[in-house]
Motif scaffolding. Structure first.
Motif, PDB file in Angstrom:
ATOM      1  N   ASP A   3       0.836  -1.198   0.000  1.00 28.93           N
ATOM      2  CA  ASP A   3       0.000   0.000   0.000  1.00 28.93           C
ATOM      3  C   ASP A   3       0.869   1.247   0.000  1.00 28.93           C
ATOM      4  N   GLU A 263       4.182  -1.367   3.293  1.00 30.68           N
ATOM      5  CA  GLU A 263       3.644  -0.032   3.123  1.00 30.68           C
ATOM      6  C   GLU A 263       4.745   0.920   2.691  1.00 30.68           C
ATOM      7  N   HIS A 265       5.277   5.121   2.785  1.00 28.25           N
ATOM      8  CA  HIS A 265       4.757   6.408   3.223  1.00 28.25           C
ATOM      9  C   HIS A 265       5.466   7.508   2.456  1.00 28.25           C
TER      10      HIS A 265
END
Length: 319
Positions: A3, A263, A265
């Motif tokens: 993600d 993930e 960021h």
């Protein structure tokens, strides 16, 4: 593919609040955060670098954000070896700090207490699975070498069980001759590496590399490309409006990073007016990432599995 979360490094910056980005009536603490979370799934909390966070604020952030939202929290300056004013400490701890030439020197008892309070204040975020990572941004004088390696190893010992991301400010860490050893050390410690976008014309410029050193997380922080970096006011350093072309050049690297991490960021630290949130909106569009509302509606898993079952490693300091 992992993600990709995109956001800004503040939602309460004064210039952002006055920029017109927030709708009328949404500039207060609660309404502002609630509005921000409808636009982005991630924010970085920078205020915790300047002063210790509080359990009350963490609890309020949880109450005012949806499931799946992430808060990346910047470590308090004393915990990363930066100069720290005694006034940044709680009143009852100031007498324990010895101030020399503007820097706060502290014994291990004080440092243990500071870390205990810092980590304790973040517990509501961690329990609610809102804590993305704790960002340790080390100072420019932490250069590669045995002493710095020992510092990082102590940091992992002190933060066991916590998700940690490391941003180096000394450029040698990511020079070609040190890249492999730096990556290997961070991977061994399960620290997420922070990639940096900044102006590349300065001796202190960090190379724009994208190492992935933890399967849990990778971080990219955009500082802007202003040549006044390191001088002048905050606005001078961070005044840069990213163009779509500048951001597009990062899209392949961000996507490749997401192939190797659970993930990613992506955070914009060019906090001057609304340029950070506008750049984040553009990057979201370029990456084609789901909206914050869509993420909130989707079922989520825990932010990150802990490396250990020991959730409460407190009273410890990263030297």
């Amino acid at each position: 593919m992992g993600d990709i979360f995109v956001g800004a490094c503040s939602w309460t910056d004064r210039e952002l609040l006055s920029s017109g980005w927030y709708p009328q009536g949404h500039r207060g603490a609660e309404a502002g955060l609630r509005h921000y979370t409808t636009r982005f799934p991630l924010v970085e909390v920078d205020a915790t670098y300047y002063a210790l966070p509080s359990t009350r604020n963490s609890t309020l952030w949880v109450e005012r954000s949806p499931a799946g939202f992430r808060f990346d929290v910047k470590a308090f300056s004393l915990l990363t070896g930066h100069p720290t004013r005694s006034g940044a400490l709680p009143a009852e701890l100031r007498q324990a700090a010895a101030v020399r030439h503007g820097r706060t020197g502290a014994d291990h008892g004080l440092l243990d207490e500071v870390w205990r309070r810092f980590s304790g204040a973040l517990e509501p975020l961690r329990r609610a699975e809102r804590l993305g990572t704790v960002l340790f941004q080390f100072p420019p004088w932490l250069a590669p070498g045995p002493s710095a390696t020992a510092t990082l190893r102590r940091c992992r010992e002190r933060t066991e069980g916590w998700p940690v991301a490391v941003e180096f400010r000394h450029p040698n860490w990511w020079r070609p001759e040190h890249f492999a050893s730096t990556s290997g050390l961070l991977a061994e410690l399960d620290f997420a590496a922070v990639a940096v976008d900044m102006v590349q014309s300065l001796p202190t410029s960090i190379p724009p590399v994208t190492p992935v050193t933890s399967a849990r997380l990778a971080v990219v922080r955009f500082h802007g490309r202003n040549g006044a970096w390191g001088t002048g006011s905050k606005e001078d350093r961070f005044r840069h409006r990213y163009t779509p072309e500048e951001l597009s050049s990062w899209v392949p690297a961000v996507r490749a990073t997401a192939d190797r991490a659970h993930e990613v960021h992506v955070l914009f630290n060019n906090c001057c007016g609304d340029v950070a949130v506008r750049a984040a909106e553009t990057m979201d569009h370029l990456l084609g990432t789901p909206s914050a509302a869509a993420r909130a509606a989707a079922p989520r898993v825990a932010a990150f599995p802990s490396r250990t079952a020991a959730a409460g490693q407190e009273g410890l300091w990263c030297e």
